[in-house]
Every structure is written in C-alpha cells, then in structure tokens.
Design an enzyme around this catalytic site. Structure first.
Site, PDB file in Angstrom:
ATOM      1  N   LYS A   1      16.826  21.263 -12.446  1.00  0.00           N
ATOM      2  CA  LYS A   1      16.126  19.983 -12.571  1.00  0.00           C
ATOM      3  C   LYS A   1      16.964  18.873 -13.204  1.00  0.00           C
ATOM      4  CE  LYS A   1      12.547  18.980 -11.687  1.00  0.00           C
ATOM      5  NZ  LYS A   1      11.311  19.077 -12.455  1.00  0.00           N
TER       6      LYS A   1
ATOM      7  N   GLU B   1       9.862   7.435 -16.702  1.00  0.00           N
ATOM      8  CA  GLU B   1       8.502   7.934 -16.955  1.00  0.00           C
ATOM      9  C   GLU B   1       7.977   7.463 -18.305  1.00  0.00           C
ATOM     10  OE1 GLU B   1       8.102  12.174 -14.753  1.00  0.00           O
ATOM     11  OE2 GLU B   1       9.662  12.041 -16.246  1.00  0.00           O
TER      12      GLU B   1
ATOM     13  N   HIS C   1       0.835  -1.216   0.000  1.00  0.00           N
ATOM     14  CA  HIS C   1       0.000   0.000   0.000  1.00  0.00           C
ATOM     15  C   HIS C   1       0.864   1.257   0.000  1.00  0.00           C
ATOM     16  CE1 HIS C   1      -3.236  -2.778   1.260  1.00  0.00           C
ATOM     17  NE2 HIS C   1      -2.301  -3.278   2.042  1.00  0.00           N
TER      18      HIS C   1
ATOM     19  N   SER D   1      15.558  20.358 -17.551  1.00  0.00           N
ATOM     20  CA  SER D   1      14.373  21.175 -17.796  1.00  0.00           C
ATOM     21  C   SER D   1      14.757  22.381 -18.644  1.00  0.00           C
ATOM     22  CB  SER D   1      13.794  21.639 -16.460  1.00  0.00           C
ATOM     23  OG  SER D   1      12.977  22.770 -16.643  1.00  0.00           O
TER      24      SER D   1
END
Ligand code: ARG
Length: 462
Positions: free
Chosen positions: A282, A289, A155, A276
């Site tokens: 970043k 992803e 969980h 970025s």
C-alpha cells in the site's frame, strides 16, 4: 491569591478554579497581552495617571515578564487564573507601587478582547501567507502542465476535456477568495477595545484613540458595551478558515480519487504518502484524506463559537472565554494542512498520458459536434437531439461514433476532425475557458492577483 481575593470570605475552591481557569490555553496570548499592556500604560502616562518614572518601571517590568514567558522561565503561581492575571501579578512583583497602577482604568474584559485581536491579526496574516504559498505552487504546476488535458467532470461523469492548467487554477481562484476574505477580516478586526473598561469606560481621563494608535490599530471602539462583548472577528476568522479547509478538502478529495489505480491521473511522492502496517504493497494519500477530514473539525470550531455567542446578553460574560481554544485550534490545523497540501502538490507527478487517454473518448466531443451543426445554421436544441441519438446508437449497436458520423448526412468526414485528440479544446476560445489561449491569459491574470494579494498582505505582516 487571585486578583479579586479580598472580596471573598473564602479562598476559591480548587475544582472551581480547575473549571474556570484558562491559563493552560491562553498562555499563547502572552506576547499580545504584553503588547496591549504596554500601549495601555503609555496611554496612562499621556493621561497623566502615571509619571515618566512609573511608565519606565512598568514598561521594563512588562518587557521582563514577556521575556520570561518567551524563554519559558516564567514561574506561574496557583492564583494565576489566566495569562493576563499572571502577567499583572509578575509586573507587581517587579515594579512594586508602579506595578500596582498597571490595571488602572482597565478590565480584563477590554484587555482580553485587545490581546485576542492582536493575536488574531498576526496569525491570520500568517495563514493568508500560507494560502499564498500554496497558490504559488498551483501557479507553477499550472505553468508546467503546458497543454496537457484531462476529462472535466460534472456529477463525477466525464463531461468535456479541460486543460490541466485550467483545472489547477480553478482551485487557485477559490484560494484567492480565501485570501481576500482573510484580508477583509483583518481590516474589520483592527479596532482597539482598550478604554472600554469592564463595560462602561472609566471616570479617569483615558485616551483610547492614542492607545489605538500605539497599537497600530486603525481606530478605537465606538461603544464600550460592544467593545467587550464583540467576538465577531473570531467568528469571521473561523468562517474564513473553515472555508479554506473546505477548499483543501475538495482538492484533497480529487487527489484521493485521481491517485487511485482506477484513475491513475496522479502519482504522489513517497515522502508525501504513507504506508500500511499490514498490507505491504500500500501507498496511501493520507495528506489529502486528512485535509478532507480536518475540514469537519474546522467547521466544528466555527459552529461551536457561533453557538456560544448566540443568546449572550451584553456585555462581557465568561462564556466568551470559550472563544480561544476553537480559534487556536483552527489556526494550528489549517496552517498544518496548508503546508502539507503544498508539499503534496509540489511533489505530485501527473500522468498526462492517462489523463489525455481518458479525455480523448469521442463521447467527450459531443457538444462540439452539436456546436459544429450550430455553426451550419442548425438550432442548438435540434443539434443536441441529433448528436444524442448518434451517441445512443453508438452505445446500443456497439458502433464507433466516428463511423456513424461519417455516414450521417449532416456530418460526413469533415466533422471527424473534431474527434482528433485535443482538437475540441483548441476550439474553446471563450474568455475564462479551458482553451490554451484563454488559459495563457488566465495564468497571467492569476499571477497578477497573487502579486497584488501579496502586496495587500504585506501591511499586516510583522
Ligand atoms: N480569561 C478570561 C477570558 O478569556 C479573561 C476575562 C475574565 N474576566 C472576568 N470578568 N472574569 O475571557
């Protein structure tokens, strides 16, 4: 001129051809089509339909057309509806009368089914091999991880410590099932449809068994209607690939989370991260992803083909042409994803200190404390209740669990050793579990699995 132009009183409408032609994407079946055609003409020769000279002319012309296609000098004509038409047209140009015999006893329906099976056979073996390469990297990282451990989650809540090797191998075993599935799909698709004709075989004395052997396929079709309409192998391949994609997606999701500053369990290599355009600080886990994102597309390819197949009457219908783009896309995308995820994982650095710090929270020893009581004759349900109350008390009164344990009549100072960093893991000795000894055995068994899968796969690699 199309292959079927003589039947029509008018030339094909341009927009009709634009809609129905598949050449733009089925070009990549060129080598497989040539391979299928060569086996077909050898069969025609065995059947006494073409003589030895014609056979040689046909084989030479097919070879030349194939070479022209491979080197990019092949000149396509406006009437070339698909790669099969284009190759036959070229063979007729090159081999004259013999060339006009190429399509004897054959339809594009059995031809295209054959070419797609041959193509899928090669490509699925390559995909399975890329899965194996990722698994080898997982195995290496697991060996390198030694006794390092991290919290295991259920969980998404910290549950129990697990060794890093155990965590990595969990993903490795999912991929092992993928390899197994791809191998099973390869076995099932290894059937030659040649000789099925358009749908009902031929009045000519064709030799489909020998043609299947020529192709190095396990057997010929059993039913000509089924042979030209069966795309189960495409659906199966797409399912196998979609599940690989889902496994990569789940691994990717964890790397996204683990590489956040909040977790800080893993640092991705700069070469495998992106930046970025606006935020100078970043560093983003785009590989992980996109592995997650591509899974949606891979599932879409599967659902698209299943939907195309649903409700199709026997036997061939042009709808079946819609099998190719999803299959090609799935093979391309999963291959890119496997290679990229392998690169990301191979260069990732785990921050085992942070992982272990997170796993050393005394709360993660709760079940060991209960099991410690079980070892002293307490029924588990009662032990669970005792430890549960202690945890609640510790949280509510802000008293360290260790302090409460020491003062508790059922525990005392002896139980405190269970809270020592890493100690609960060493108590975990069950087979297939995360304890160091069990994991050492698991690593060996994983290595053996990779070895035997590589052997099974070798049969399909050319
Ligand atoms: N390009 C077609 C396909 O991919 C080839 C078969 C066409 N056959 C036909 N009878 N129109 O399915």
């Amino acid at each position: 001129m199309t292959l079927w132009g003589n039947r029509m009183s008018a030339p094909p409408a341009e927009d009709m051809m634009a809609f129905t032609a598949s050449l733009s994407f089925d070009k990549r079946l060129a080598a497989s089509d040539v391979e299928g055609s060569m086996a077909h003409v050898r069969g025609l020769h065995k059947a006494g339909i073409v003589d030895s000279l014609e056979l040689q002319e046909l084989l030479d012309a097919l070879q030349r057309a194939g070479d022209e296609l491979a080197s990019g000098v092949f000149e396509f004509q406006p009437g070339d509806e698909d790669i099969h038409t284009a190759i036959e047209r070229r063979v007729r140009e090159l081999a004259g009368t013999a060339g006009a015999k190429l399509h004897t006893g054959r339809s594009r329906n059995d031809q295209v089914a054959t070419a797609l099976r041959l193509y899928a056979r090669d490509q699925l073996a390559l995909v399975a091999n890329l899965v194996l390469e990722l698994q080898r990297t997982i195995e290496r990282k697991a060996r390198d991880a030694g006794q390092a451990y991290l919290p295991g989650y259920t969980h998404m809540q910290r549950a129990q410590p697990v060794t890093l090797a155990h965590y990595l191998l969990a993903h490795g075993w999912a991929l092992a099932r993928d390899v197994d599935r791809l191998l099973a799909t390869l076995e099932r698709l290894d059937v030659s449809p040649l000789g099925a004709g358009a749908l009902a075989g031929s009045s000519l004395p064709l030799v489909p068994d020998e043609v299947a052997a020529e192709l190095g396929m396990a057997k010929r079709f059993e039913n000509s209607l089924d042979a030209v309409s069966d795309r189960d192998f495409v659906a199966e391949a797409l399912f196998d690939i979609a599940l690989v994609g889902i496994h990569l997606s789940r691994l990717g999701e964890e790397f996204v989370v683990f590489s956040t500053e909040e977790f800080g369990f893993v640092r991705l290599d700069d070469a495998w991260s992106t930046g970025s355009s606006m935020l100078p600080q970043k560093k983003n886990p785009d590989v992980a992803e996109l592995a997650r994102g591509k899974a949606g597309r891979l599932v879409g390819n599967l659902v698209g083909v299943l939907t195309t197949l649903k409700g199709l009457p026997l036997s061939y219908n042009r709808d079946l042409q819609e099998d190719k783009e999803p299959l090609f896309d799935a093979i391309d995308q999963v291959s890119l994803a496997l290679v990229a995820m392998e690169g990301m994982l191979a260069t990732a650095v785990f921050d085992t200190e942070r992982m272990q710090l997170a796993a050393d929270s005394p709360m993660l020893a709760a079940v060991e404390l209960a099991e410690w009581l079980v070892g002293r004759g307490v029924p588990f349900r009662d032990a669970h209740a005792t430890v549960g109350s202690l945890v609640r008390e510790s949280l509510e009164r802000h008293v360290p669990l260790a302090e409460l344990l020491e003062a508790h009549p059922s525990f005392g100072s002896e139980a405190l050793s269970l809270l020592e960093p890493g100690s609960t893991l060493r108590r975990r000795r069950t087979p297939g579990g995360p304890g160091p000894d069990a994991v050492a055995l698991q690593l060996d068994s994983f290595g053996r699995q990779l070895g035997s899968d590589a052997e099974r796969l070798a049969k399909w690699r050319r």
